[in-house]
Every structure is written in C-alpha cells, then in structure tokens.
Design an enzyme around this catalytic site. Structure first.
Site, PDB file in Angstrom:
ATOM      1  N   GLU A 299     121.474  20.390 -56.080  1.00  0.00           N
ATOM      2  CA  GLU A 299     121.779  21.105 -57.319  1.00  0.00           C
ATOM      3  C   GLU A 299     122.821  20.394 -58.188  1.00  0.00           C
ATOM      4  O   GLU A 299     123.501  21.025 -58.997  1.00  0.00           O
ATOM      5  CB  GLU A 299     122.234  22.522 -56.995  1.00  0.00           C
TER       6      GLU A 299
ATOM      7  N   HIS B 157     130.189  25.463 -58.470  1.00  0.00           N
ATOM      8  CA  HIS B 157     129.041  26.317 -58.160  1.00  0.00           C
ATOM      9  C   HIS B 157     129.234  26.882 -56.766  1.00  0.00           C
ATOM     10  O   HIS B 157     129.506  26.135 -55.819  1.00  0.00           O
ATOM     11  CB  HIS B 157     127.732  25.537 -58.217  1.00  0.00           C
TER      12      HIS B 157
ATOM     13  N   HIS C 266     128.319  30.434 -53.873  1.00  0.00           N
ATOM     14  CA  HIS C 266     127.546  31.615 -53.503  1.00  0.00           C
ATOM     15  C   HIS C 266     128.525  32.758 -53.235  1.00  0.00           C
ATOM     16  O   HIS C 266     128.371  33.517 -52.284  1.00  0.00           O
ATOM     17  CB  HIS C 266     126.677  31.319 -52.284  1.00  0.00           C
TER      18      HIS C 266
ATOM     19  N   HIS D 218     121.447  34.256 -56.095  1.00  0.00           N
ATOM     20  CA  HIS D 218     121.925  32.916 -55.756  1.00  0.00           C
ATOM     21  C   HIS D 218     123.451  32.826 -55.712  1.00  0.00           C
ATOM     22  O   HIS D 218     124.024  32.506 -54.690  1.00  0.00           O
ATOM     23  CB  HIS D 218     121.360  31.925 -56.784  1.00  0.00           C
TER      24      HIS D 218
END
Length: 239
Positions: free
Chosen positions: A81, A100, A102, A170
């Site tokens: 990603e 980024h 979770h 996500h």
C-alpha cells in the site's frame, strides 16, 4: 549491500522513531506504515521495507519515486500500500508525512453513518472532516488494499484538504507537515475515536467542538508538538 537514501540523518531517525512510537501506542501493530517526503528530493519519499513497525531500523528505510516504486537496484520487498503515500504526496505538495494504520477505534466510523468529529481539543484537527473512502465505489472486485496508483489517487481525492481519511473496513490515514505532526494526529485520532465511542454510550447529545474551536485549538496545538514528540522519543530510549 546497504542502500543509501536521499534524506537527512534527522529525517531517517524520525521515521524510525515514528514507527516504534506508533506501535507502542497501539496505533500500528504488525501492520501499517509511516512515510516522509524526502527533505533532499521532494519528488520522492522515504518509508521502511515491509516489516512490522516496532522492528524498523534505519537500515530498513527505502527511497521511493513519485510513482511509489523503489529506486533501481533496491530489490527489497516494499509495502503493497505504498501508493497511499505516493498519491497523497502528489496531490498535496504541502504534506510532508503520512501515517496509515488499522487504528481499532477508528474502524466503526468507517463502517457506520456516525461521523468522526473532534470531541476534545487534542483531536481538534478533525474539524476539517474525516471523510470515508469506500473502495467499492472505485473497484467492485477488491481486497480492500490500496495496491496501485488509481486506487491511491481515489483515496487522495477523498482525503481532499482534510487531515484524516477513514477507509471502510480497513483503517485510516492521516497527514502532517512533518513526522511529529503526522504521529501526533495518528495517536489522537485513535484517542478521539475512542472517547467519541465512550461518549455515545452516555446521555447525549455529544457537544463536539465547533469549527472555530477546532481551528483555534489546532493552531495552538501545532505550537506545542515538540513536547509530546520529545516525550515519546525519550520513552523509546528507556526500553
């Protein structure tokens, strides 16, 4: 063979610290990643190879080009990603760092109609909004991962000028004007989401920050970022 990156020693050290700090706070676990725009080549960015954030060292850092591809000669496995980062840097020239994650408390807000909003001054940056990216609107057949440039572009478009974008099923992605601010925003997005979930169980309605309070608090907090950043880094050194 060690691969040299186009970044200052300070930026490299900050990226290593950021990965470990975010893992320590439970914002990252075995997954997730942080990157920074190169301070020597603004058209490139730096992030680690595909390794758990708590294990990142300076030797793990990679340099990626504007298309989110590793430079020729670096055959190490990168994050799938990485396009999240590259396309945000392309769309937002002022952004200098991206996280980024979770982040568990953010997940419900990407899967329901409840909007993530600033409930206290440490999450004031959320006044700009936390839009939800639904990958199904871009690609029906998907595995929820931002695994190419078109998906990265769609995510960056959903982020717009906001500080945070949620990702249905996500996690979330935040941006900052440097590594310390991106780390700060990642940690306090998780905390704001947790507090909002808790407040939702009490007698309401919830009194969120107004946009004006959000703007003013954000400006005040930006002037104190060195305080938590110094604390978080020192805590790492004691382990």
């Amino acid at each position: 063979m060690k691969t040299k990156i186009s970044a200052s020693r300070q930026l490299a050290d900050d990226l290593v610290a950021a990965s470990r700090i975010l893992a320590e706070h439970g914002v990252l676990d075995a997954y997730g990643h942080v990157s920074a725009r190169s301070d020597k080549r603004p058209d490139r960015f730096i992030m680690s190879r595909a390794v758990a954030p708590a294990l990142v060292t300076a030797a793990d850092l990679m340099e990626l080009d504007a298309d989110s591809e590793a430079l020729a000669g670096d055959k190490r496995k990168g994050f799938i990603e990485r396009y999240i980062h590259g396309e945000i840097y392309r769309a937002r020239p002022e952004v200098m760092a991206v996280v980024h994650s979770h982040s568990p408390s953010s997940i419900p807000f990407g899967a329901t109609r409840s909007k993530l909003r600033p409930i206290y001054h440490m999450g004031a940056f959320l006044w700009s909004g936390a839009p939800v990216f639904d990958i199904r609107k871009v690609r029906t057949e998907n595995d929820l991962l931002i695994r190419d440039r078109p998906l990265g572009q769609a995510l960056a478009s959903t982020l717009g000028k906001c500080a945070c974008v949620l990702m249905r099923g996500h996690g979330m992605t935040v941006v900052g004007d440097g590594v310390p601010e991106a780390v700060y925003r990642a940690i306090y997005t998780e905390m704001n989401a947790r507090l909002q979930l808790q407040a939702g169980q009490l007698e309401g309605p919830i009194e969120f920050l107004s946009d004006e309070e959000g703007r003013r608090s954000s400006a005040s907090n930006r002037g104190t970022l060195e305080r938590p950043w110094e604390l978080w880094k020192k805590k790492l050194g004691r382990k």
